[in-house]
Motif scaffolding. Structure first.
Motif, PDB file in Angstrom:
ATOM      1  N   PHE A 187       4.151  45.668 -52.250  1.00  0.00           N
ATOM      2  CA  PHE A 187       3.174  44.608 -52.475  1.00  0.00           C
ATOM      3  C   PHE A 187       3.379  43.466 -51.471  1.00  0.00           C
ATOM      4  O   PHE A 187       2.415  42.880 -50.976  1.00  0.00           O
ATOM      5  CB  PHE A 187       3.285  44.076 -53.903  1.00  0.00           C
ATOM      6  N   GLN A 188       4.622  43.187 -51.179  1.00  0.00           N
ATOM      7  CA  GLN A 188       4.910  42.161 -50.179  1.00  0.00           C
ATOM      8  C   GLN A 188       4.293  42.544 -48.833  1.00  0.00           C
ATOM      9  O   GLN A 188       3.671  41.713 -48.155  1.00  0.00           O
ATOM     10  CB  GLN A 188       6.438  42.002 -50.044  1.00  0.00           C
ATOM     11  N   ALA A 189       4.475  43.803 -48.458  1.00  0.00           N
ATOM     12  CA  ALA A 189       3.918  44.264 -47.185  1.00  0.00           C
ATOM     13  C   ALA A 189       2.390  44.203 -47.217  1.00  0.00           C
ATOM     14  O   ALA A 189       1.746  43.808 -46.230  1.00  0.00           O
ATOM     15  CB  ALA A 189       4.400  45.682 -46.892  1.00  0.00           C
ATOM     16  N   LEU A 190       1.802  44.577 -48.350  1.00  0.00           N
ATOM     17  CA  LEU A 190       0.340  44.532 -48.477  1.00  0.00           C
ATOM     18  C   LEU A 190      -0.161  43.090 -48.379  1.00  0.00           C
ATOM     19  O   LEU A 190      -1.157  42.798 -47.695  1.00  0.00           O
ATOM     20  CB  LEU A 190      -0.077  45.143 -49.818  1.00  0.00           C
ATOM     21  N   ARG A 191       0.542  42.198 -49.047  1.00  0.00           N
ATOM     22  CA  ARG A 191       0.154  40.787 -49.042  1.00  0.00           C
ATOM     23  C   ARG A 191       0.178  40.222 -47.624  1.00  0.00           C
ATOM     24  O   ARG A 191      -0.678  39.423 -47.233  1.00  0.00           O
ATOM     25  CB  ARG A 191       1.129  40.010 -49.925  1.00  0.00           C
ATOM     26  N   GLN A 192       1.177  40.658 -46.860  1.00  0.00           N
ATOM     27  CA  GLN A 192       1.301  40.134 -45.500  1.00  0.00           C
ATOM     28  C   GLN A 192       0.226  40.690 -44.571  1.00  0.00           C
ATOM     29  O   GLN A 192      -0.277  39.989 -43.711  1.00  0.00           O
ATOM     30  CB  GLN A 192       2.701  40.460 -44.951  1.00  0.00           C
ATOM     31  N   ARG A 193      -0.108  41.962 -44.757  1.00  0.00           N
ATOM     32  CA  ARG A 193      -1.055  42.575 -43.818  1.00  0.00           C
ATOM     33  C   ARG A 193      -2.506  42.497 -44.285  1.00  0.00           C
ATOM     34  O   ARG A 193      -3.409  42.476 -43.476  1.00  0.00           O
ATOM     35  CB  ARG A 193      -0.674  44.039 -43.590  1.00  0.00           C
ATOM     36  N   HIS A 194      -2.709  42.499 -45.581  1.00  0.00           N
ATOM     37  CA  HIS A 194      -4.080  42.491 -46.108  1.00  0.00           C
ATOM     38  C   HIS A 194      -4.212  41.447 -47.220  1.00  0.00           C
ATOM     39  O   HIS A 194      -4.470  41.794 -48.384  1.00  0.00           O
ATOM     40  CB  HIS A 194      -4.458  43.873 -46.648  1.00  0.00           C
ATOM     41  N   PRO A 195      -4.047  40.182 -46.900  1.00  0.00           N
ATOM     42  CA  PRO A 195      -4.104  39.158 -47.963  1.00  0.00           C
ATOM     43  C   PRO A 195      -5.453  39.144 -48.678  1.00  0.00           C
ATOM     44  O   PRO A 195      -5.514  38.809 -49.857  1.00  0.00           O
ATOM     45  CB  PRO A 195      -3.853  37.849 -47.198  1.00  0.00           C
ATOM     46  N   GLU A 196      -6.487  39.531 -47.971  1.00  0.00           N
ATOM     47  CA  GLU A 196      -7.818  39.498 -48.596  1.00  0.00           C
ATOM     48  C   GLU A 196      -7.923  40.547 -49.701  1.00  0.00           C
ATOM     49  O   GLU A 196      -8.614  40.319 -50.705  1.00  0.00           O
ATOM     50  CB  GLU A 196      -8.917  39.706 -47.528  1.00  0.00           C
ATOM     51  N   LEU A 197      -7.239  41.664 -49.526  1.00  0.00           N
ATOM     52  CA  LEU A 197      -7.270  42.703 -50.563  1.00  0.00           C
ATOM     53  C   LEU A 197      -6.479  42.249 -51.791  1.00  0.00           C
ATOM     54  O   LEU A 197      -6.872  42.517 -52.930  1.00  0.00           O
ATOM     55  CB  LEU A 197      -6.703  44.016 -50.023  1.00  0.00           C
ATOM     56  N   VAL A 198      -5.371  41.582 -51.547  1.00  0.00           N
ATOM     57  CA  VAL A 198      -4.564  41.073 -52.660  1.00  0.00           C
ATOM     58  C   VAL A 198      -5.333  39.989 -53.420  1.00  0.00           C
ATOM     59  O   VAL A 198      -5.346  39.956 -54.652  1.00  0.00           O
ATOM     60  CB  VAL A 198      -3.218  40.531 -52.133  1.00  0.00           C
ATOM     61  N   ALA A 199      -5.993  39.122 -52.675  1.00  0.00           N
ATOM     62  CA  ALA A 199      -6.742  38.033 -53.317  1.00  0.00           C
ATOM     63  C   ALA A 199      -7.874  38.572 -54.181  1.00  0.00           C
ATOM     64  O   ALA A 199      -8.287  37.918 -55.145  1.00  0.00           O
ATOM     65  CB  ALA A 199      -7.299  37.090 -52.250  1.00  0.00           C
ATOM     66  N   GLY A 200      -8.347  39.783 -53.863  1.00  0.00           N
ATOM     67  CA  GLY A 200      -9.438  40.361 -54.627  1.00  0.00           C
ATOM     68  C   GLY A 200      -9.009  41.074 -55.892  1.00  0.00           C
ATOM     69  O   GLY A 200      -9.849  41.525 -56.680  1.00  0.00           O
ATOM     70  N   LEU A 201      -7.720  41.193 -56.098  1.00  0.00           N
ATOM     71  CA  LEU A 201      -7.227  41.892 -57.292  1.00  0.00           C
ATOM     72  C   LEU A 201      -7.247  40.971 -58.513  1.00  0.00           C
ATOM     73  O   LEU A 201      -7.071  39.764 -58.399  1.00  0.00           O
ATOM     74  CB  LEU A 201      -5.785  42.371 -57.061  1.00  0.00           C
TER      75      LEU A 201
END
Lengths: 362, 320
Positions: free
Chosen positions: A217-231
């Motif tokens: 999740f940390q890696a996802l947050r760093q590379r795709h913050p927009e996807l994390v923000a949409g969760l």
């Protein structure tokens, strides 16, 4: 796989309440009597009983379990997992053998009876509800699957939580092997491979909740913050998480839920609510089947004081699996709990040696 | 996520790093280089008994400690892992300077071996020593039994212990004074360190500083390539002159691990590797997780922790 067939939500909650009201000594006697029953006990514990200098059936209190010594995990690496299951469970056994991470060598294996699967599922559902997850949403499970129990979350979210579940597999053993060999560029490649699959599922915005490891999740947050923000929420377990990471995750999620748990194939603990800017992440075990003590690193029989750090000692007291005094490779702060019948653990991280020689400071 | 490297100070008497030396060719290559620069044998650098003469012993010990910390750095670097910020305590600060290009490795080791020529104390000079003082965590740093004693100087601050109960300070001075204060203080409050016969980081080291000054003046310093946190005050060393100043003052000025790790925290460090055995594990509290690295198995533990906490293992620090 059916996790909790025909059990309505009210009954599920009542079951949790009943467990939490259980007297630990009474429960301990019940489990010990079951596993050491001469005819219907578990083969492994009956063999051990013959080697012990005392009759384990005389154990009447939870604290007396230390007399059995630390549980030797090699037993779970080399033995038949079915030998840990009481003969009271009808043979032949039918079900899954789950494995520990196996990232440090031969994995430990335990057999999960249907009751164990059901109980784990009930606790997991309880955690979801407590944390604020809603039934009937779509999930992406991006975790180890295969031999790893965490992968059972696919079925748990689907069957217990009426979820539509996408799944992506990750292999933690491969990651560890690459790290051990110093092939860090390949670790990065593999992470990218996983993130691409996650992004592909999350991209169209069809998923509400993500179940994964803090590391991924940390890696996802760093590379795709927009996807994390949409969760709408994320559920994390499997690798260590620091308070700083947790608060960063919360921030990245906007108002989304950040649920976490601590545990492994043997037993789990749900997180307590984490206050904003809190420096402590606390967990309470799935009582009474799972209890956790925080003990001195140089004396596994002695708990440390509340608020101080020690080694995590896990005890599994399931009717179908008895694993007393597992000395985990983790350390934690011993947590005094107000609304839980046993101690909790906080700020779990891999076990560190503790020097007793401050003169080495200079 | 930001990775920091933390290097401790002091000179231990026990050999460390033998297992790493056997396991990693890159460390063996480094030790061959250090041997060439210093004239010491690899055995002397790695594990043999240190010389008995005071300054020579100190000099060889510093070469040993610096080489090991540097080797741990090189093992990670060979795998592609580098820090975003670096800080060190005393000798660790100087070694860190070499790791971020503020001074060449060769010049650092030549300086350390040069220090063996510092004149030994006169035979009738009063014995020096150091002690650790344990004070309540919230107490001011002057709240120790040696405060105000003319022969005792505050020389170090290691910060709060991991259980949050105490703060550990270092005192340097005349051994007799330290022993006297220790005897009069509640047990365990002031603990003189055996075999530490130099009053480090105190005015008593002025002769050492004066002797080393011309050598340090002749060395070439450069701007650190990465944030290099000072142990003499809470700031990053931004220029070659800053680094040279630290090399000069290190002998006589008090050091602070708190300044180092607070500075690293200010640089956004989320995880630090402690390079070598110079900061014992589990004793101190840090504002970020730390992994101590002085054995082969620690390499894997450190990288695993970095992976789990989200340190990008493959991206160069400048772009991280």
């Amino acid at each position: 796989m059916t996790v909790a067939p025909g059990l309505p939500a009210v009954a599920r909650d009542a079951q949790i309440e009943e467990w939490l009201a259980t007297d630990l000594d009474h429960w301990c006697r019940r489990v010990v009597q079951r596993h050491f029953h001469p005819e219907t006990g578990s083969p492994y514990w009956l063999r051990r009983a013959a080697e012990l200098p005392f009759d384990p059936r005389d154990i009447t209190r939870y604290e007396e379990l230390t007399e059995l010594g630390p549980f030797t995990l090699d037993t779970l690496r080399t033995g038949d997992p079915g030998d840990l299951v009481p003969r009271a469970v009808p043979r032949p056994l039918a079900g899954r053998v789950w494995e520990s991470g196996g990232t440090t060598g031969t994995p430990c294996r335990v057999f999960y009876t249907p009751d164990m699967v059901r109980h784990r599922g009930l606790w997991r559902r309880w955690s979801f509800v407590t944390e604020g997850f809603q039934e009937g949403r779509s999930w992406l499970q991006a975790t180890p699957t295969g031999p790893h129990l965490i992968g059972n979350g696919v079925w748990e979210a689907a069957e217990l939580f009426a979820g539509q579940v996408y799944a992506i597999d990750m292999d933690p053993r491969w990651v560890k092997r690459l790290i051990r060999a110093g092939r860090l560029a390949e670790v990065g490649d593999y992470t990218t491979h996983l993130l691409e699959q996650i992004a592909d599922v999350l991209g169209p915005g069809r998923v509400s909740y993500l179940n994964t490891t803090p590391a991924l999740f940390q890696a996802l947050r760093q590379r795709h913050p927009e996807l994390v923000a949409g969760l709408e929420g994320v559920r994390l377990s499997g690798t260590q998480i620091t308070p700083a990471m947790y608060h960063t995750f919360r921030e990245s999620l906007g108002g989304g839920i950040c649920g976490i748990s601590y545990g492994n194939t043997f037993g789990n603990a749900a997180s307590l609510p984490v206050a904003p800017d809190a420096g402590l992440i606390g967990y309470v075990p799935n009582y009474p089947q799972v209890t956790m003590a925080v003990v001195r690193k140089d004396d596994w029989t002695t708990p440390v004081d509340y608020g101080t750090v020690g080694q995590v000692r896990l005890t599994v007291l399931h009717e179908d699996l008895f694993l007393p005094n597992i000395l985990e490779r983790d350390q934690a702060v011993r947590l005094r709990t107000e609304h839980w019948p046993c101690d909790g653990v906080a700020n779990v991280r891999p076990l560190q040696e503790t020097s007793s020689a401050p003169e080495g400071l200079y | 996520m930001t990775l920091g490297y933390l290097l401790g100070g002091g000179v231990g008497t026990e050999p460390h790093g033998v297992e790493l030396y056997k396991a990693y060719p890159v460390m063996r290559d480094l030790y061959d280089q250090v041997s060439g620069w210093t004239g010491l044998t690899v055995g002397q650098i790695l594990e043999e008994e240190l010389p008995t003469a005071l300054e020579e012993r100190q000099s060889t010990g510093t070469v040993r400690e610096a080489a090991l910390a540097m080797a741990v750095h090189d093992i990670f670097a060979e795998q592609g892992l580098r820090p975003d910020a670096i800080g060190g305590l005393s000798l660790g600060a100087m070694t860190a300077a070499a790791l971020v290009g503020a001074v060449s490795r060769e010049e650092l080791f030549r300086m350390l071996v040069h220090s063996r020529h510092v004149p030994e104390p006169a035979p009738d000079a009063p014995r020096q020593g150091i002690a650790l003082a344990f004070v309540p965590a919230g107490a001011p740093e002057t709240d120790h039994p040696g405060h105000g004693h003319p022969d005792i100087h505050p020389s170090g601050d290691f910060g709060v212990t991991s259980d949050g109960s105490q703060r550990i300070l270092m005192l340097s001075g005349l051994a007799a004074a330290l022993e006297q204060v220790a005897a009069a203080a509640p047990p365990g409050t002031v603990v003189p360190l055996p075999d530490r016969l130099i009053a480090v980081h105190s005015p008593l080291r002025q002769p050492y500083r004066d002797f080393m000054a011309p050598h340090i003046d002749a060395m070439t310093f450069a701007t650190p390539r990465l944030p290099l946190l000072s142990c003499l005050e809470q700031r990053a060393l931004a220029s070659a002159d800053d680094v040279r100043d630290l090399f000069h003052r290190n002998a006589t000025d008090p050091i602070s691990l708190v300044d180092v790790y607070t500075g690293m925290k200010g640089q956004g460090v989320d995880l630090a590797f402690v390079m070598g055995p110079s900061i014992p594990e589990g004793i101190l509290d840090f504002p970020f997780p730390v992994v101590h690295v002085d054995k082969p198995e620690h390499i894997e533990q450190a990288v695993t922790t970095a992976y789990e906490l989200g340190i990008d293992l493959t991206t160069p620090p400048a772009t991280r």
